[in-house]
Design an enzyme around this catalytic site. Structure first.
Site, PDB file in Angstrom:
ATOM      1  CG  HIS A 171      -5.622   6.273  -0.963  1.00 42.89           C
ATOM      2  ND1 HIS A 171      -6.431   5.169  -1.091  1.00 42.89           N
ATOM      3  CD2 HIS A 171      -5.696   6.927  -2.157  1.00 42.89           C
ATOM      4  CE1 HIS A 171      -6.978   5.154  -2.303  1.00 42.89           C
ATOM      5  NE2 HIS A 171      -6.540   6.216  -2.962  1.00 42.89           N
ATOM      6  CG  HIS A 177      -2.075   0.938   1.153  1.00 45.87           C
ATOM      7  ND1 HIS A 177      -2.088   2.052   0.332  1.00 45.87           N
ATOM      8  CD2 HIS A 177      -3.271   0.954   1.806  1.00 45.87           C
ATOM      9  CE1 HIS A 177      -3.244   2.686   0.472  1.00 45.87           C
ATOM     10  NE2 HIS A 177      -3.973   2.045   1.361  1.00 45.87           N
ATOM     11  CE1 TYR A 220      -4.160   5.785   6.068  1.00 45.91           C
ATOM     12  CE2 TYR A 220      -4.547   4.976   3.844  1.00 45.91           C
ATOM     13  CZ  TYR A 220      -5.034   5.438   5.057  1.00 45.91           C
ATOM     14  OH  TYR A 220      -6.383   5.572   5.248  1.00 45.91           O
TER      15      TYR A 220
END
Length: 383
Positions: free
Chosen positions: A197, A194, A199
């Site tokens: 977004h 990931h 993070y």
């Protein structure tokens, strides 16, 4: 045409056999033979009590499995410092690995391909989620402003983060590596990193956040160094053919924007080729909604052309948009989130051009193991 829940046997017998629709054509994703191109998005559901996946996830994921379909599990923490939301799953302990195994087995039993998305939230956290009440870690010490939660009621408060020392960054890279190893032990077919977004990985890449002066800050190359070190470590650990990454260069979630998102996206797409990973999963420049249909002013096409592996897109796609993206060779696969959440048989509904269940935002993040989770109806079985 909504009806009763299908029986397990009816679900198992459901196949997708409509070659005329681009979304429903087969695709070879590395060593994986996909029967269609509709992918389950990694959706945070906050139903993994105390960061341990629960048995009710067995039904949730198996409901959304079709033979030869690709599913990406909800964002899963790589360490005890990676947490920022209540009851999101982890994969850094033996207990968590063991809890994932029956969930993965259920997906495989129906012929699905299952990737585990692994993440670290970085500064999108507060001391209440952190071991010993410490500050969250990030690329920076700049705090996030309080934000309205997705339920539209509560206000999320964020503890000012602690800037990682240069010598600590390799330890976080290692957390990602170990999490990938654990995912393979749990039976997953691969992992998705990931990097989107707002993070932790995004906090390093985006110049709105990253104000470092060491080799992990300043230039585009330096800001992307951490992300690429994570990719390299995981590819070396489990094999590049089992690794994907999600990126959102155009997004500014969690105050993580960039002054030149096109350059960032293109640099990452080109740099990833060095490691030979399986896929790059990118989020469209503007998330489309049902209420606001529009063409994105920017395009992921340059990144699609620059990246040598499979290219996956996300961003509010519907059936028509997804078919068009595949037909025009703008994507190999298309990710669906809210519509797959509310329509566990989404590929089947696309095949029949059937009406879709509406999703209920109020139940996205409930702790209930059934409501808004496994109680969305299937179509009536075909006769």
């Amino acid at each position: 045409m909504e009806g009763r829940l299908q029986t397990q046997q009816e679900q198992d017998d459901t196949t997708v056999e409509t070659p005329s629709l681009p979304l429903l054509t087969p695709y070879k994703l590395g060593n994986f033979n996909l029967s269609h191109r509709v992918v389950l998005a990694p959706l945070t559901r906050q139903r993994s009590y105390n960061n341990v996946p629960q048995p009710h996830a067995i039904l949730y994921y198996s409901q959304r499995t079709s033979k030869g379909g690709l599913l990406i599990a909800e964002a899963t923490g790589v360490s005890d410092t990676a947490q920022g939301y209540l009851d999101t799953p982890g994969i850094w302990t033996k207990e968590q690995v063991e809890a994932w195994k029956p969930i993965v087995d259920a997906v495989h039993a129906k012929g699905g391909i299952f990737f585990c998305q692994i993440w670290h939230v970085g500064r999108v956290s507060n001391s209440g989620f952190q071991p010993n009440g410490q500050a969250p870690i990030s690329s920076t010490d700049k705090p996030l402003k309080p934000q309205l939660r997705a339920n539209g009621i509560d206000i999320a408060q964020f503890t000012p983060p602690r800037r990682l020392r240069t010598d600590e960054i390799s330890l976080v890279v290692n957390d990602f590596r170990l999490a990938a190893r654990n995912a393979m032990e749990a039976g997953f077919d691969g992992v998705e990193i990931h990097g989107a977004h707002g993070y932790l990985i995004d906090q390093f890449m985006k110049d709105q956040v990253n104000d470092r002066t060491d080799q992990y800050g300043g230039s585009l190359e330096n800001r992307c160094r951490f992300a690429l070190e994570v990719v390299e470590a995981i590819a070396n650990e489990i094999g590049a053919d089992k690794v994907g990454i999600r990126l959102s260069p155009f997004a500014n979630y969690m105050e993580s924007g960039d002054s030149n998102p096109k350059e960032l996206g293109l640099y990452m797409a080109e740099s990833l080729n060095k490691y030979g990973i399986l896929y790059c999963h990118m989020v469209e420049p503007r998330m489309k909604t049902v209420a606001e249909k529009h063409e994105c002013p920017d395009s992921l096409v340059p990144m699609r052309k620059a990246f040598n592996g499979s290219f996956i897109v996300a961003g509010g796609y519907d059936r028509e948009d997804g078919n068009k993206a595949v037909a025009e060779n703008r994507a190999d696969l298309v990710v669906y989130g809210r519509w797959f959440l509310s329509n566990p048989d989404l590929p089947r509904r696309f095949e029949l051009d059937a009406p879709l269940n509406k999703y209920n935002r109020d139940t996205f993040y409930l702790s209930d193991p059934v409501v808004g989770y496994t109680d969305y109806p299937f179509l009536e079985a075909s006769t």
